[in-house]
Design a protein around this motif. Sequence first.
Motif, short mmCIF file in Angstrom:
data_model
loop_
_atom_site.label_atom_id
_atom_site.label_comp_id
_atom_site.label_asym_id
_atom_site.label_seq_id
_atom_site.Cartn_x
_atom_site.Cartn_y
_atom_site.Cartn_z
N ILE A 43 0.70 -1.32 -0.01
CA ILE A 43 0.11 0.24 -0.02
C ILE A 43 1.10 1.22 0.15
N VAL A 44 0.49 2.13 -0.85
CA VAL A 44 1.30 3.55 -0.63
C VAL A 44 0.01 4.43 -0.40
N GLY A 45 0.57 5.62 0.37
CA GLY A 45 -0.42 6.69 0.85
C GLY A 45 0.30 7.71 0.89
N THR A 46 -0.16 9.00 1.31
CA THR A 46 0.26 10.31 1.78
C THR A 46 -0.05 10.58 2.87
N GLU A 47 0.73 10.91 3.75
CA GLU A 47 0.77 11.50 5.06
C GLU A 47 0.28 13.04 5.08
N LYS A 48 -0.92 13.10 5.48
CA LYS A 48 -1.56 14.61 5.18
C LYS A 48 -0.71 15.50 5.83
N SER A 49 -0.11 15.27 7.03
CA SER A 49 0.51 16.32 7.77
C SER A 49 1.82 16.88 7.12
N SER A 50 2.48 16.07 6.40
CA SER A 50 3.82 16.26 6.04
C SER A 50 3.99 16.20 4.44
N GLY A 51 2.95 15.59 3.90
CA GLY A 51 2.98 15.55 2.35
C GLY A 51 3.77 14.59 1.91
N LYS A 52 4.33 13.62 2.88
CA LYS A 52 5.07 12.61 2.25
C LYS A 52 4.48 11.27 1.67
N LEU A 53 5.02 10.81 0.84
CA LEU A 53 4.51 9.41 0.26
C LEU A 53 5.07 8.27 0.88
N PHE A 54 4.41 7.59 1.69
CA PHE A 54 5.00 6.13 2.17
C PHE A 54 4.63 4.99 1.69
N LEU A 55 5.20 3.98 1.84
CA LEU A 55 5.03 2.44 1.31
C LEU A 55 4.87 1.69 2.44
N TYR A 56 3.97 0.89 2.47
CA TYR A 56 3.60 -0.19 3.27
C TYR A 56 3.66 -1.50 2.70
N LYS A 57 4.99 -2.20 3.08
CA LYS A 57 5.04 -3.47 2.16
C LYS A 57 4.17 -4.52 2.68
#
Length: 385
Positions: free
Chosen positions: A195-209
Amino acid sequence: MTAFTPRRVVVALAGLLTVPLLSTTASAASVSTWDKVAHCESHDDWTIVSNTTPAYYGGLQINLANWRYYGGTAYAAYPNQATKKEQILIAEKILADQGAGAWTCSPGTGLATDHADPYPDPPTDPGMTNLTAGDFNGDGKADLVGVEVSTGKLWLYPNPNIGAASSRVEIGSGGWNGMANLAAGDLDQDGKDDIVGTEKSSGKLFLYKGTGSGLASRTEIGSGGWNGMSNIFVGDFNGDGIDDVGGNEIDTGKLYLYKGKGDGTISGASGRVEIGSGGWNGVDKVVSPGDMNKDGKDDLVATEKSTGKLYLYKGTGSGLSSRTEIGSGGWNGISGYAGADFSGDGVGDLAAVESDPGETGKLYLYKGTGSGGLNSRTEVGSGGW
Protein backbone atom coordinates in the motif's frame (compact mmCIF):
# COMPACT_ATOMS: atom_id res chain seq x y z
CA MET A 1 -15.48 27.61 -23.59
CA THR A 2 -18.38 30.06 -23.96
CA ALA A 3 -17.87 33.79 -23.46
CA PHE A 4 -20.61 36.27 -22.62
CA THR A 5 -21.28 39.68 -21.15
CA PRO A 6 -22.58 39.20 -17.59
CA ARG A 7 -25.88 40.77 -16.67
CA ARG A 8 -24.19 42.19 -13.61
CA VAL A 9 -20.49 42.14 -12.91
CA VAL A 10 -18.93 40.84 -9.72
CA VAL A 11 -17.00 43.52 -7.85
CA ALA A 12 -14.53 40.90 -6.58
CA LEU A 13 -11.23 42.72 -6.24
CA ALA A 14 -9.88 40.91 -3.19
CA GLY A 15 -6.18 40.22 -3.35
CA LEU A 16 -5.62 43.60 -5.05
CA LEU A 17 -6.61 45.60 -1.97
CA THR A 18 -5.47 45.38 1.62
CA VAL A 19 -8.90 45.95 3.19
CA PRO A 20 -12.34 44.51 2.43
CA LEU A 21 -14.41 46.50 -0.01
CA LEU A 22 -17.57 46.33 2.05
CA SER A 23 -18.81 45.60 5.51
CA THR A 24 -18.84 41.87 6.24
CA THR A 25 -22.51 41.63 7.13
CA ALA A 26 -22.72 37.98 6.09
CA SER A 27 -20.37 35.07 6.49
CA ALA A 28 -22.23 32.19 4.86
CA ALA A 29 -25.18 31.36 2.65
CA SER A 30 -27.12 28.27 1.69
CA VAL A 31 -26.75 26.55 -1.66
CA SER A 32 -30.22 27.72 -2.65
CA THR A 33 -29.17 31.33 -2.04
CA TRP A 34 -26.02 30.91 -4.09
CA ASP A 35 -28.22 29.44 -6.84
CA LYS A 36 -30.19 32.70 -6.87
CA VAL A 37 -26.98 34.70 -7.21
CA ALA A 38 -25.79 32.43 -10.03
CA HIS A 39 -29.10 32.75 -11.84
CA CYS A 40 -28.55 36.51 -12.08
CA GLU A 41 -24.78 36.50 -12.58
CA SER A 42 -24.41 33.75 -15.19
CA HIS A 43 -27.89 32.49 -16.09
CA ASP A 44 -27.12 29.30 -14.12
CA ASP A 45 -24.08 28.40 -16.24
CA TRP A 46 -21.31 27.20 -13.92
CA THR A 47 -18.80 26.77 -16.79
CA ILE A 48 -19.18 30.17 -18.44
CA VAL A 49 -16.57 32.93 -18.97
CA SER A 50 -17.43 36.60 -19.45
CA ASN A 51 -16.12 38.61 -22.41
CA THR A 52 -15.17 41.52 -20.16
CA THR A 53 -11.75 42.74 -19.10
CA PRO A 54 -10.92 41.43 -16.59
CA ALA A 55 -12.78 38.23 -17.23
CA TYR A 56 -15.16 36.65 -14.73
CA TYR A 57 -15.61 32.92 -14.45
CA GLY A 58 -18.23 30.35 -13.55
CA GLY A 59 -21.67 30.49 -12.04
CA LEU A 60 -20.79 33.16 -9.50
CA GLN A 61 -18.58 35.19 -11.86
CA ILE A 62 -15.42 35.14 -9.74
CA ASN A 63 -12.39 36.85 -11.23
CA LEU A 64 -9.01 35.17 -11.37
CA ALA A 65 -7.41 37.42 -8.74
CA ASN A 66 -10.07 36.46 -6.21
CA TRP A 67 -9.89 32.81 -7.15
CA ARG A 68 -6.16 32.68 -6.53
CA TYR A 69 -6.22 34.87 -3.43
CA TYR A 70 -8.79 32.71 -1.68
CA GLY A 71 -7.18 29.38 -2.59
CA GLY A 72 -9.30 28.32 -5.54
CA THR A 73 -6.35 26.85 -7.44
CA ALA A 74 -6.41 23.96 -4.98
CA TYR A 75 -9.48 22.88 -6.97
CA ALA A 76 -8.78 24.09 -10.52
CA ALA A 77 -6.77 26.69 -12.41
CA TYR A 78 -9.90 28.71 -13.27
CA PRO A 79 -13.24 28.98 -11.43
CA ASN A 80 -15.30 27.72 -14.37
CA GLN A 81 -13.23 24.51 -14.40
CA ALA A 82 -14.16 23.74 -10.80
CA THR A 83 -17.35 22.08 -9.61
CA LYS A 84 -20.33 24.06 -8.40
CA LYS A 85 -19.50 23.11 -4.82
CA GLU A 86 -15.90 24.23 -5.18
CA GLN A 87 -16.97 27.58 -6.64
CA ILE A 88 -19.38 28.09 -3.75
CA LEU A 89 -16.70 27.23 -1.18
CA ILE A 90 -14.44 29.97 -2.55
CA ALA A 91 -17.39 32.36 -2.81
CA GLU A 92 -18.02 31.71 0.89
CA LYS A 93 -14.56 33.04 1.67
CA ILE A 94 -15.18 36.13 -0.46
CA LEU A 95 -18.52 36.65 1.26
CA ALA A 96 -16.98 36.41 4.73
CA ASP A 97 -14.20 38.85 3.81
CA GLN A 98 -15.95 41.40 1.57
CA GLY A 99 -19.64 41.02 2.33
CA ALA A 100 -22.60 40.42 0.05
CA GLY A 101 -21.93 43.61 -1.91
CA ALA A 102 -19.08 41.89 -3.69
CA TRP A 103 -21.83 40.66 -6.02
CA THR A 104 -23.97 43.35 -7.62
CA CYS A 105 -26.61 40.66 -8.10
CA SER A 106 -26.91 40.08 -4.34
CA PRO A 107 -29.91 42.37 -3.61
CA GLY A 108 -33.05 40.32 -3.41
CA THR A 109 -31.25 36.99 -3.14
CA GLY A 110 -30.90 36.95 0.66
CA LEU A 111 -27.13 36.70 0.39
CA ALA A 112 -26.60 39.32 3.09
CA THR A 113 -28.98 37.76 5.60
CA ASP A 114 -28.86 33.98 5.02
CA HIS A 115 -25.94 32.97 7.33
CA ALA A 116 -26.48 29.25 6.59
CA ASP A 117 -23.55 26.91 6.03
CA PRO A 118 -23.96 25.56 2.46
CA TYR A 119 -21.92 22.42 3.12
CA PRO A 120 -21.90 21.62 6.85
CA ASP A 121 -19.38 19.07 8.04
CA PRO A 122 -20.93 15.61 7.95
CA PRO A 123 -21.42 13.94 11.31
CA THR A 124 -18.79 11.46 12.37
CA ASP A 125 -20.04 8.01 11.50
CA PRO A 126 -18.64 4.47 11.51
CA GLY A 127 -18.33 4.42 7.74
CA MET A 128 -15.29 3.49 5.69
CA THR A 129 -13.08 5.72 3.58
CA ASN A 130 -9.86 5.51 1.53
CA LEU A 131 -10.84 2.22 -0.09
CA THR A 132 -8.26 0.20 -2.01
CA ALA A 133 -7.81 -3.45 -2.93
CA GLY A 134 -5.14 -6.14 -3.22
CA ASP A 135 -4.09 -9.53 -1.86
CA PHE A 136 -3.01 -8.90 1.73
CA ASN A 137 -3.55 -12.32 3.30
CA GLY A 138 -1.59 -14.44 0.82
CA ASP A 139 -4.48 -16.48 -0.59
CA GLY A 140 -4.12 -15.17 -4.14
CA LYS A 141 -7.45 -13.34 -4.08
CA ALA A 142 -8.07 -9.58 -4.11
CA ASP A 143 -9.29 -8.28 -0.76
CA LEU A 144 -10.93 -4.95 0.06
CA VAL A 145 -9.17 -2.56 2.44
CA GLY A 146 -10.46 0.65 4.00
CA VAL A 147 -10.03 3.11 6.86
CA GLU A 148 -12.74 3.22 9.52
CA VAL A 149 -13.65 6.87 10.05
CA SER A 150 -14.57 6.58 13.73
CA THR A 151 -11.39 4.77 14.84
CA GLY A 152 -8.76 5.49 12.21
CA LYS A 153 -8.08 1.75 11.95
CA LEU A 154 -7.26 -0.04 8.69
CA TRP A 155 -9.43 -3.05 8.05
CA LEU A 156 -9.09 -5.96 5.63
CA TYR A 157 -12.26 -7.49 4.21
CA PRO A 158 -11.12 -10.85 2.78
CA ASN A 159 -12.40 -12.25 -0.48
CA PRO A 160 -14.96 -13.62 -1.22
CA ASN A 161 -16.89 -11.80 1.55
CA ILE A 162 -15.51 -8.33 0.84
CA GLY A 163 -18.54 -6.62 2.36
CA ALA A 164 -18.90 -8.69 5.52
CA ALA A 165 -17.99 -6.86 8.74
CA SER A 166 -18.10 -10.17 10.61
CA SER A 167 -15.04 -11.49 8.75
CA ARG A 168 -12.91 -8.35 8.63
CA VAL A 169 -9.41 -8.28 10.10
CA GLU A 170 -7.58 -5.26 11.52
CA ILE A 171 -4.26 -4.77 9.71
CA GLY A 172 -3.49 -1.22 10.86
CA SER A 173 -4.13 0.36 14.26
CA GLY A 174 -5.48 3.88 14.84
CA GLY A 175 -3.81 6.69 12.94
CA TRP A 176 -4.86 5.91 9.39
CA ASN A 177 -7.16 8.93 9.35
CA GLY A 178 -3.94 10.87 8.95
CA MET A 179 -3.33 9.22 5.57
CA ALA A 180 -4.87 10.02 2.19
CA ASN A 181 -4.94 8.62 -1.35
CA LEU A 182 -4.33 4.97 -0.48
CA ALA A 183 -3.54 2.72 -3.43
CA ALA A 184 -2.29 -0.87 -3.69
CA GLY A 185 0.04 -2.89 -5.91
CA ASP A 186 3.21 -4.97 -5.81
CA LEU A 187 5.92 -2.30 -5.90
CA ASP A 188 8.80 -4.47 -4.72
CA GLN A 189 7.98 -7.49 -6.94
CA ASP A 190 7.93 -9.99 -4.10
CA GLY A 191 4.52 -11.34 -5.07
CA LYS A 192 2.78 -9.56 -2.20
CA ASP A 193 0.67 -6.45 -2.63
CA ASP A 194 1.76 -3.26 -0.87
CA ILE A 195 0.00 0.00 0.00
CA VAL A 196 1.13 3.54 -0.76
CA GLY A 197 -0.40 6.63 0.79
CA THR A 198 0.21 10.31 1.52
CA GLU A 199 0.68 11.52 5.08
CA LYS A 200 -1.56 14.58 5.32
CA SER A 201 0.57 16.45 7.87
CA SER A 202 3.89 16.18 6.02
CA GLY A 203 2.94 15.61 2.39
CA LYS A 204 5.28 12.61 2.26
CA LEU A 205 4.50 9.44 0.32
CA PHE A 206 4.93 6.21 2.28
CA LEU A 207 5.10 2.56 1.27
CA TYR A 208 3.64 -0.13 3.52
CA LYS A 209 5.04 -3.43 2.25
CA GLY A 210 2.75 -6.42 2.26
CA THR A 211 3.92 -9.40 4.32
CA GLY A 212 1.43 -11.95 3.07
CA SER A 213 -0.50 -11.67 6.33
CA GLY A 214 -0.72 -7.89 6.73
CA LEU A 215 1.60 -4.92 6.41
CA ALA A 216 5.16 -4.15 7.51
CA SER A 217 6.41 -0.85 8.92
CA ARG A 218 6.26 2.00 6.45
CA THR A 219 9.09 3.43 4.36
CA GLU A 220 9.23 6.93 2.90
CA ILE A 221 9.40 6.80 -0.91
CA GLY A 222 8.41 10.39 -1.71
CA SER A 223 9.48 13.52 0.15
CA GLY A 224 7.15 16.42 1.04
CA GLY A 225 5.03 17.72 -1.79
CA TRP A 226 2.64 14.83 -2.31
CA ASN A 227 -0.13 16.90 -0.73
CA GLY A 228 -0.07 18.63 -4.11
CA MET A 229 -1.14 15.37 -5.75
CA SER A 230 -4.59 13.77 -5.69
CA ASN A 231 -6.20 10.58 -6.97
CA ILE A 232 -3.10 8.43 -6.55
CA PHE A 233 -3.21 5.04 -8.29
CA VAL A 234 -0.88 2.06 -8.79
CA GLY A 235 -0.43 -0.13 -11.87
CA ASP A 236 1.89 -0.93 -14.76
CA PHE A 237 1.36 1.87 -17.27
CA ASN A 238 4.66 1.82 -19.15
CA GLY A 239 4.69 -1.85 -20.12
CA ASP A 240 7.82 -2.94 -18.23
CA GLY A 241 6.01 -5.39 -15.95
CA ILE A 242 6.67 -3.29 -12.83
CA ASP A 243 3.97 -1.40 -10.96
CA ASP A 244 4.21 2.39 -11.10
CA VAL A 245 2.60 5.17 -9.05
CA GLY A 246 0.51 7.86 -10.72
CA GLY A 247 -1.48 10.87 -9.65
CA ASN A 248 -3.05 14.17 -10.60
CA GLU A 249 -1.04 17.33 -9.94
CA ILE A 250 -3.61 19.70 -8.46
CA ASP A 251 -1.96 22.97 -9.57
CA THR A 252 -1.84 21.98 -13.25
CA GLY A 253 -4.53 19.31 -13.58
CA LYS A 254 -1.98 17.07 -15.31
CA LEU A 255 -1.67 13.33 -14.73
CA TYR A 256 1.85 12.11 -14.01
CA LEU A 257 3.42 8.66 -13.80
CA TYR A 258 6.28 7.92 -11.40
CA LYS A 259 8.06 4.84 -12.70
CA GLY A 260 8.39 1.91 -10.31
CA LYS A 261 11.90 0.54 -9.93
CA GLY A 262 10.85 -2.90 -8.72
CA ASP A 263 12.44 -2.49 -5.30
CA GLY A 264 9.63 -0.56 -3.63
CA THR A 265 10.88 2.85 -4.73
CA ILE A 266 9.78 5.11 -7.57
CA SER A 267 11.35 7.77 -9.78
CA GLY A 268 11.46 11.28 -8.36
CA ALA A 269 9.74 14.37 -9.73
CA SER A 270 12.56 14.88 -12.23
CA GLY A 271 11.91 11.46 -13.74
CA ARG A 272 8.15 11.53 -13.83
CA VAL A 273 6.28 11.32 -17.15
CA GLU A 274 3.11 13.19 -18.09
CA ILE A 275 0.45 10.76 -19.31
CA GLY A 276 -2.56 13.09 -19.15
CA SER A 277 -2.70 16.79 -20.02
CA GLY A 278 -4.55 19.45 -18.01
CA GLY A 279 -8.12 18.65 -17.11
CA TRP A 280 -7.69 15.88 -14.56
CA ASN A 281 -8.89 18.21 -11.80
CA GLY A 282 -12.30 17.62 -13.35
CA VAL A 283 -12.34 13.94 -12.39
CA ASP A 284 -12.39 12.16 -9.05
CA LYS A 285 -11.77 8.75 -7.49
CA VAL A 286 -9.19 7.60 -10.04
CA VAL A 287 -8.34 3.91 -9.58
CA SER A 288 -6.79 1.10 -11.57
CA PRO A 289 -8.87 -2.11 -11.45
CA GLY A 290 -6.21 -3.83 -13.53
CA ASP A 291 -7.03 -5.11 -17.02
CA MET A 292 -10.63 -4.26 -17.93
CA ASN A 293 -10.63 -5.36 -21.59
CA LYS A 294 -8.37 -8.43 -21.63
CA ASP A 295 -5.58 -6.84 -23.66
CA GLY A 296 -2.95 -7.47 -20.98
CA LYS A 297 -2.59 -3.81 -20.04
CA ASP A 298 -3.69 -2.04 -16.87
CA ASP A 299 -6.47 0.54 -17.25
CA LEU A 300 -7.89 3.43 -15.22
CA VAL A 301 -11.43 4.40 -14.29
CA ALA A 302 -12.57 7.77 -12.95
CA THR A 303 -15.71 9.78 -12.24
CA GLU A 304 -16.26 13.08 -14.03
CA LYS A 305 -17.29 15.56 -11.32
CA SER A 306 -19.54 17.76 -13.45
CA THR A 307 -21.66 14.97 -14.96
CA GLY A 308 -21.32 12.05 -12.55
CA LYS A 309 -20.36 9.79 -15.46
CA LEU A 310 -17.86 6.96 -15.12
CA TYR A 311 -15.09 6.76 -17.70
CA LEU A 312 -12.57 4.11 -18.70
CA TYR A 313 -9.08 5.17 -19.77
CA LYS A 314 -7.51 2.17 -21.49
CA GLY A 315 -3.84 1.55 -20.91
CA THR A 316 -1.73 1.43 -24.05
CA GLY A 317 1.47 0.07 -22.55
CA SER A 318 3.02 3.53 -22.80
CA GLY A 319 0.26 5.68 -21.29
CA LEU A 320 -3.48 6.03 -21.75
CA SER A 321 -5.86 6.15 -24.70
CA SER A 322 -8.92 8.39 -25.09
CA ARG A 323 -11.60 7.77 -22.52
CA THR A 324 -14.82 5.80 -22.98
CA GLU A 325 -17.99 6.25 -20.95
CA ILE A 326 -18.86 3.06 -19.07
CA GLY A 327 -21.33 4.46 -16.53
CA SER A 328 -23.97 7.14 -17.05
CA GLY A 329 -24.68 10.00 -14.64
CA GLY A 330 -25.13 9.03 -11.01
CA TRP A 331 -21.61 8.06 -10.04
CA ASN A 332 -21.31 11.26 -8.00
CA GLY A 333 -23.48 9.38 -5.51
CA ILE A 334 -20.66 6.86 -5.11
CA SER A 335 -18.58 8.12 -2.19
CA GLY A 336 -15.66 5.80 -2.85
CA TYR A 337 -14.58 2.77 -4.81
CA ALA A 338 -11.71 0.34 -5.20
CA GLY A 339 -10.71 -1.63 -8.26
CA ALA A 340 -9.34 -5.18 -8.55
CA ASP A 341 -10.18 -8.59 -9.96
CA PHE A 342 -12.47 -9.56 -7.09
CA SER A 343 -14.19 -12.36 -8.99
CA GLY A 344 -10.98 -14.08 -10.08
CA ASP A 345 -11.84 -14.21 -13.78
CA GLY A 346 -8.90 -12.11 -14.95
CA VAL A 347 -11.00 -8.97 -15.46
CA GLY A 348 -10.99 -5.85 -13.31
CA ASP A 349 -14.06 -5.13 -11.15
CA LEU A 350 -15.18 -2.25 -8.93
CA ALA A 351 -16.31 -2.35 -5.30
CA ALA A 352 -18.19 0.89 -4.64
CA VAL A 353 -19.94 2.58 -1.71
CA GLU A 354 -23.17 4.44 -2.44
CA SER A 355 -24.08 6.91 0.30
CA ASP A 356 -25.64 10.28 0.95
CA PRO A 357 -23.38 13.07 2.29
CA GLY A 358 -22.61 12.46 5.94
CA GLU A 359 -24.31 9.08 5.96
CA THR A 360 -23.00 5.54 5.85
CA GLY A 361 -23.93 3.57 2.78
CA LYS A 362 -24.06 0.20 1.11
CA LEU A 363 -21.26 -1.62 -0.69
CA TYR A 364 -21.87 -2.83 -4.24
CA LEU A 365 -19.81 -5.02 -6.57
CA TYR A 366 -19.71 -4.14 -10.27
CA LYS A 367 -18.11 -7.05 -12.16
CA GLY A 368 -16.17 -6.26 -15.31
CA THR A 369 -17.53 -7.57 -18.59
CA GLY A 370 -14.12 -8.24 -20.12
CA SER A 371 -14.71 -5.71 -22.89
CA GLY A 372 -14.08 -2.61 -20.79
CA GLY A 373 -17.56 -2.26 -19.30
CA LEU A 374 -19.33 -3.20 -16.08
CA ASN A 375 -22.21 -5.56 -15.37
CA SER A 376 -25.18 -4.66 -13.18
CA ARG A 377 -24.23 -4.23 -9.57
CA THR A 378 -24.77 -6.64 -6.69
CA GLU A 379 -25.07 -5.56 -3.06
CA VAL A 380 -22.29 -7.17 -1.03
CA GLY A 381 -22.34 -5.02 2.08
CA SER A 382 -25.33 -3.54 3.92
CA GLY A 383 -25.46 -0.20 5.76
CA GLY A 384 -22.37 0.85 7.68
CA TRP A 385 -20.08 1.64 4.80
